[in-house]
Design a protein around this motif. Sequence first.
Motif, PDB file in Angstrom:
ATOM      1  N   VAL A   1       0.831  -1.209   0.000  1.00  0.00           N
ATOM      2  CA  VAL A   1       0.000   0.000   0.000  1.00  0.00           C
ATOM      3  C   VAL A   1       0.863   1.256   0.000  1.00  0.00           C
ATOM      4  N   GLU A   2       1.964   1.219   0.741  1.00  0.00           N
ATOM      5  CA  GLU A   2       2.823   2.401   0.850  1.00  0.00           C
ATOM      6  C   GLU A   2       3.410   2.780  -0.507  1.00  0.00           C
ATOM      7  N   TYR A   3       3.829   1.791  -1.282  1.00  0.00           N
ATOM      8  CA  TYR A   3       4.448   2.069  -2.569  1.00  0.00           C
ATOM      9  C   TYR A   3       3.467   1.941  -3.743  1.00  0.00           C
ATOM     10  N   ARG A   4       2.173   1.786  -3.425  1.00  0.00           N
ATOM     11  CA  ARG A   4       1.113   1.783  -4.434  1.00  0.00           C
ATOM     12  C   ARG A   4       1.442   0.823  -5.584  1.00  0.00           C
ATOM     13  N   LEU A   5       1.680  -0.412  -5.227  1.00  0.00           N
ATOM     14  CA  LEU A   5       2.025  -1.399  -6.239  1.00  0.00           C
ATOM     15  C   LEU A   5       0.883  -1.556  -7.238  1.00  0.00           C
ATOM     16  N   ASP A   6       1.237  -1.561  -8.512  1.00  0.00           N
ATOM     17  CA  ASP A   6       0.242  -1.688  -9.575  1.00  0.00           C
ATOM     18  C   ASP A   6       0.825  -2.577 -10.672  1.00  0.00           C
ATOM     19  N   PHE A   7       1.053  -3.825 -10.278  1.00  0.00           N
ATOM     20  CA  PHE A   7       1.617  -4.793 -11.212  1.00  0.00           C
ATOM     21  C   PHE A   7       0.582  -5.887 -11.417  1.00  0.00           C
ATOM     22  N   TYR A   8      -0.355  -5.639 -12.289  1.00  0.00           N
ATOM     23  CA  TYR A   8      -1.517  -6.485 -12.564  1.00  0.00           C
ATOM     24  C   TYR A   8      -2.484  -6.490 -11.375  1.00  0.00           C
ATOM     25  N   VAL A   9      -1.997  -6.757 -10.174  1.00  0.00           N
ATOM     26  CA  VAL A   9      -2.796  -6.630  -8.962  1.00  0.00           C
ATOM     27  C   VAL A   9      -2.575  -5.224  -8.414  1.00  0.00           C
ATOM     28  N   ARG A  10      -3.654  -4.488  -8.236  1.00  0.00           N
ATOM     29  CA  ARG A  10      -3.539  -3.072  -7.867  1.00  0.00           C
ATOM     30  C   ARG A  10      -3.806  -2.871  -6.375  1.00  0.00           C
ATOM     31  N   PHE A  11      -2.954  -2.107  -5.742  1.00  0.00           N
ATOM     32  CA  PHE A  11      -3.107  -1.751  -4.339  1.00  0.00           C
ATOM     33  C   PHE A  11      -3.377  -0.254  -4.169  1.00  0.00           C
ATOM     34  N   THR A  12      -3.810   0.397  -5.230  1.00  0.00           N
ATOM     35  CA  THR A  12      -3.981   1.851  -5.163  1.00  0.00           C
ATOM     36  C   THR A  12      -5.130   2.259  -4.251  1.00  0.00           C
ATOM     37  N   ASN A  13      -6.180   1.423  -4.148  1.00  0.00           N
ATOM     38  CA  ASN A  13      -7.337   1.764  -3.326  1.00  0.00           C
ATOM     39  C   ASN A  13      -7.438   0.952  -2.043  1.00  0.00           C
ATOM     40  N   ILE A  14      -6.452   0.119  -1.786  1.00  0.00           N
ATOM     41  CA  ILE A  14      -6.476  -0.707  -0.583  1.00  0.00           C
ATOM     42  C   ILE A  14      -6.055   0.145   0.617  1.00  0.00           C
ATOM     43  N   PRO A  15      -6.807   0.117   1.719  1.00  0.00           N
ATOM     44  CA  PRO A  15      -6.425   0.923   2.895  1.00  0.00           C
ATOM     45  C   PRO A  15      -5.186   0.355   3.582  1.00  0.00           C
ATOM     46  N   ALA A  16      -4.447   1.225   4.237  1.00  0.00           N
ATOM     47  CA  ALA A  16      -3.245   0.818   4.959  1.00  0.00           C
ATOM     48  C   ALA A  16      -3.623   0.143   6.272  1.00  0.00           C
ATOM     49  N   PRO A  17      -2.743  -0.683   6.826  1.00  0.00           N
ATOM     50  CA  PRO A  17      -3.055  -1.360   8.099  1.00  0.00           C
ATOM     51  C   PRO A  17      -3.398  -0.387   9.223  1.00  0.00           C
ATOM     52  N   LEU A  18      -2.699   0.766   9.280  1.00  0.00           N
ATOM     53  CA  LEU A  18      -2.983   1.721  10.345  1.00  0.00           C
ATOM     54  C   LEU A  18      -4.367   2.336  10.188  1.00  0.00           C
ATOM     55  N   ASP A  19      -4.786   2.592   8.955  1.00  0.00           N
ATOM     56  CA  ASP A  19      -6.128   3.130   8.729  1.00  0.00           C
ATOM     57  C   ASP A  19      -7.196   2.122   9.158  1.00  0.00           C
ATOM     58  N   VAL A  20      -6.956   0.870   8.857  1.00  0.00           N
ATOM     59  CA  VAL A  20      -7.904  -0.170   9.264  1.00  0.00           C
ATOM     60  C   VAL A  20      -7.966  -0.273  10.779  1.00  0.00           C
ATOM     61  N   PHE A  21      -6.828  -0.175  11.436  1.00  0.00           N
ATOM     62  CA  PHE A  21      -6.805  -0.250  12.896  1.00  0.00           C
ATOM     63  C   PHE A  21      -7.563   0.926  13.523  1.00  0.00           C
ATOM     64  N   ASN A  22      -7.347   2.113  13.003  1.00  0.00           N
ATOM     65  CA  ASN A  22      -8.056   3.279  13.544  1.00  0.00           C
ATOM     66  C   ASN A  22      -9.566   3.162  13.343  1.00  0.00           C
ATOM     67  N   GLU A  23      -9.967   2.659  12.198  1.00  0.00           N
ATOM     68  CA  GLU A  23     -11.393   2.477  11.940  1.00  0.00           C
ATOM     69  C   GLU A  23     -11.972   1.384  12.836  1.00  0.00           C
ATOM     70  N   MET A  24     -11.170   0.373  13.116  1.00  0.00           N
ATOM     71  CA  MET A  24     -11.632  -0.687  14.004  1.00  0.00           C
ATOM     72  C   MET A  24     -11.835  -0.164  15.423  1.00  0.00           C
ATOM     73  N   VAL A  25     -10.958   0.723  15.852  1.00  0.00           N
ATOM     74  CA  VAL A  25     -11.126   1.338  17.175  1.00  0.00           C
ATOM     75  C   VAL A  25     -12.423   2.139  17.213  1.00  0.00           C
ATOM     76  N   ARG A  26     -12.723   2.844  16.149  1.00  0.00           N
ATOM     77  CA  ARG A  26     -13.965   3.622  16.112  1.00  0.00           C
ATOM     78  C   ARG A  26     -15.189   2.724  16.113  1.00  0.00           C
ATOM     79  N   LEU A  27     -15.137   1.634  15.335  1.00  0.00           N
ATOM     80  CA  LEU A  27     -16.282   0.734  15.274  1.00  0.00           C
ATOM     81  C   LEU A  27     -16.484  -0.035  16.576  1.00  0.00           C
TER      82      LEU A  27
END
Length: 320
Positions: free
Chosen positions: A85-111
């Motif tokens: 996610v950090e380097y936005r890999l786009d080699f057939y499989v795209r990670f441009t819209n995948i959330p970062a682990p820290l974003d997921v953790f923060n959202e999990m704390v909110r939920l």
Amino acid sequence: MMRTAELINYHEETNGKASTPETAATPANDQGSAIVRQPDASAIQVTPGGALLRSLTGWIGRNAGSAVLALSSIALFIGVWYLAVEYRLDFYVRFTNIPAPLDVFNEMVRLSKDGSFYENMLISLRRILLGFGIAVVFGITLGLVIGRYRMARQLMFPVLEILRPIPAIAWVPIAIMLWPTNEGSIVFITFLGSFFPILLSTVHGVTSVDPVLIRAARCLGAKEPALLRQVILPAALPQIFNGLSVGMGVAWVSLIAAEMISGQYGIGYFTWEAYSLIQYSDIVIGMIVIGFLGLACSTVIRWIGRLGMPWANQNGGNKA
């Protein structure tokens, strides 16, 4: 001769000293100090707390290596996810819209402070337990009958074999028409997903029972009900529990698919709604929750299997 006499006298004196109670109890060493006898290990009384502590320490020691490997694999997975996610890999499989682990953790704390999120999890658990429970009753019962009696197998098995390859998700339109509520249709689809693995495993377990056991039970006067209850069912339990584990996994797949298509609540509906609202972190959280809930259900089945089949544990059935 003189040397030999001195040796004999020395030997007699030494034996005389060793035979006395004082020297037998506290023999002398080279420095002249008494050697303290160590207490017998069998005479030491171990308190219940000490036994529990030793058992817990032994369990940690036996499973420390597995725990380290498991944590290492999880950390490696999260690290690869972060880098992709950090380097936005786009080699057939795209990670441009995948959330970062820290974003997921923060959202999990909110939920974690949102009551509706827990409500969705409880609704999914209720559906899975209801559909899976019905599948266990019907799957094991029909499996015993079909596996034991040839006429029942010839009568029912062809129809079941035609229905078995149909994916549970393909039953969604029919289920909506069959059942008056969405809740009933979702439970029905969950039931279908877990029914066939349980049925086939039970049939295979019954047909694999050693005929010698059946003949021995008949020689001892066992009637058919007792034969099913005391011989065939216990012998088929290992295969049945394998089917229960597989059926639980398929039940979760069927439930999530049904909730995404026709549900209004549940963790599957939560995940699909997050995709519709472009809340990518919630999608990942829904997937993680589904994984942990499925793991918890499968673990419970394995624990019940170990408690219900102690003979399998003694024969090495729990070595994996």
